[in-house]
Design a protein around this motif. Sequence first.
Motif, mmCIF file in Angstrom:
data_model
loop_
_atom_site.group_PDB
_atom_site.id
_atom_site.type_symbol
_atom_site.label_atom_id
_atom_site.label_comp_id
_atom_site.label_asym_id
_atom_site.label_seq_id
_atom_site.Cartn_x
_atom_site.Cartn_y
_atom_site.Cartn_z
ATOM 1 N N ARG A 140 0.825 -1.210 0.000
ATOM 2 C CA ARG A 140 0.000 0.000 0.000
ATOM 3 C C ARG A 140 0.853 1.251 0.000
ATOM 4 O O ARG A 140 1.968 1.264 0.509
ATOM 5 C CB ARG A 140 -0.919 0.000 1.216
ATOM 6 N N CYS B 92 4.219 1.247 11.874
ATOM 7 C CA CYS B 92 4.699 1.267 10.494
ATOM 8 C C CYS B 92 5.789 2.323 10.349
ATOM 9 O O CYS B 92 5.619 3.465 10.766
ATOM 10 C CB CYS B 92 3.545 1.567 9.540
ATOM 11 N N VAL B 93 6.882 1.931 9.756
ATOM 12 C CA VAL B 93 8.031 2.817 9.639
ATOM 13 C C VAL B 93 7.765 3.951 8.638
ATOM 14 O O VAL B 93 8.457 4.957 8.640
ATOM 15 C CB VAL B 93 9.274 1.986 9.270
ATOM 16 N N LEU B 94 6.749 3.794 7.809
ATOM 17 C CA LEU B 94 6.362 4.867 6.881
ATOM 18 C C LEU B 94 5.145 5.642 7.397
ATOM 19 O O LEU B 94 4.519 6.400 6.664
ATOM 20 C CB LEU B 94 6.080 4.314 5.485
ATOM 21 N N GLY B 98 -1.441 1.044 11.171
ATOM 22 C CA GLY B 98 -1.337 -0.407 11.260
ATOM 23 C C GLY B 98 -0.108 -0.915 10.549
ATOM 24 O O GLY B 98 0.388 -0.291 9.626
ATOM 25 N N CYS B 99 0.404 -2.001 11.026
ATOM 26 C CA CYS B 99 1.564 -2.635 10.383
ATOM 27 C C CYS B 99 1.374 -4.128 10.558
ATOM 28 O O CYS B 99 1.337 -4.628 11.667
ATOM 29 C CB CYS B 99 2.857 -2.177 11.048
ATOM 30 N N ALA B 100 1.203 -4.795 9.459
ATOM 31 C CA ALA B 100 0.975 -6.245 9.542
ATOM 32 C C ALA B 100 1.416 -6.882 8.232
ATOM 33 O O ALA B 100 1.456 -6.218 7.193
ATOM 34 C CB ALA B 100 -0.504 -6.545 9.798
ATOM 35 N N ASN B 103 -0.834 -6.409 5.453
ATOM 36 C CA ASN B 103 -1.163 -5.019 5.138
ATOM 37 C C ASN B 103 0.133 -4.208 5.059
ATOM 38 O O ASN B 103 0.313 -3.236 5.765
ATOM 39 C CB ASN B 103 -2.093 -4.448 6.226
ATOM 40 N N PRO B 104 1.052 -4.618 4.203
ATOM 41 C CA PRO B 104 2.400 -4.059 4.210
ATOM 42 C C PRO B 104 2.526 -2.740 3.453
ATOM 43 O O PRO B 104 1.744 -2.445 2.551
ATOM 44 C CB PRO B 104 3.223 -5.140 3.514
ATOM 45 N N CYS B 105 3.530 -1.960 3.829
ATOM 46 C CA CYS B 105 3.921 -0.779 3.066
ATOM 47 C C CYS B 105 5.210 -1.120 2.321
ATOM 48 O O CYS B 105 5.689 -2.250 2.393
ATOM 49 C CB CYS B 105 4.129 0.412 3.993
ATOM 50 N N HIS B 108 7.919 -2.501 4.587
ATOM 51 C CA HIS B 108 7.565 -3.556 5.538
ATOM 52 C C HIS B 108 8.428 -4.810 5.389
ATOM 53 O O HIS B 108 8.903 -5.373 6.369
ATOM 54 C CB HIS B 108 6.093 -3.915 5.388
HETATM 55 S S1 FES Z 1 6.387 -1.138 8.271
HETATM 56 FE FE1 FES Z 1 4.854 -0.182 7.127
HETATM 57 S S2 FES Z 1 3.242 -1.606 7.176
HETATM 58 FE FE2 FES Z 1 4.786 -2.610 8.325
#
Ligand code: FES
Lengths: 144, 144
Positions: A140, B92-94, B98-100, B103-105, B108
């Motif tokens: 995302r 989430c580092v961005l 949520g961070c899972a 459901n990644p960025c 992640h």
């Molecule tokens: S670090 Fe961004 S969603 Fe996990």
Amino acid sequence: MLLSKSCVYGIRAVLYLSVNDEREYVPIKEISDKMGISFHFLTKILQVLTNAGMIKSMKGAKGGVGLNQPASSISLYDVIRELDGETLFEECVLGLPGCADDNPCSMHKIWRVTKAELKKELEEENFGSLAQQITEDEIRLYDV
Amino acid sequence: MLLSKSCVYGIRAVLYLSVNDEREYVPIKEISDKMGISFHFLTKILQVLTNAGMIKSMKGAKGGVGLNQPASSISLYDVIRELDGETLFEECVLGLPGCADDNPCSMHKIWRVTKAELKKELEEENFGSLAQQITEDEIRLYDV
DNA sequence: TTATATTAAGACATAAGAGTCTTTTATCAC
DNA sequence: GTGATAAAAGACTCTTATGTCTTAATATAA
Ligand code: FES
Ligand code: FES
């Protein structure tokens, strides 16, 4: 915090430009609106990347910002280096002067390995690949 | 920055107490002087660790602060959690909500592995072991 | 050429982190 | 008890990161 807000916003903006790579110029306002980031703040961040030659900009109608290099040639590390510098990867994490294997602090053994791996992966991950994954809905770009 | 200054100072102070574990109470002034850290600033940091039960304190002459648990039972992660919280390892580092894994960025994939390894090592490294290495001159505690 | 769109530049404001200082409270030594 | 020592508490200042606003410069389009 691993990365400053400026750096996070910069990365996300470059991701946006990579996903929209077919457009030569994208207005910063469009990016800031979609991302929910302050327009003026993002403008200043992107000026740094423009001065670094990573992105190009044009004023006026039909203007905006766009990648100045192939997305696949820009790494996550490139953006981080421009916006946060390399202190995370160079300086002692406990603030002691100098950081070297023959002059370690209590966290050196742990952090030297971790940071080397992290740096390597950040250098290897490029925005072309990330844009493709975003387009294919594997990762995302926005808060949704 | 990986760790805040408060956190770094806290870790270094607990290291000092671990090395001086045979003394029940060490004055904060002694620690701040030796480390070149602001006395009042360090006092506030150590109050957090005192309230957390990690260290004990006593007012008055012969007072000071000292470990409230065996050095070997305190991990680097324990101190980091008290002073910087767990956002580094949870959010989430961005900055996306949520961070899972499902459901990644864009960061992640890189960061989830790195942070898991880092967390594990920080949890496994204890102050007893570090104090021994400092005493044996294998790692440094001060700027020298 | 005039209006509009858009970045550039920089002043200004706010918030958080870092650091200083003073007063209060508790403990010890005499 | 009195004086010295040292943490606790909190007000205060300084610095940096973050964010906002205004003006200038430049490009397009009508
Ligand atoms: S670090 Fe961004 S969603 Fe996990
Ligand atoms: S000496 Fe501290 S991280 Fe290398």
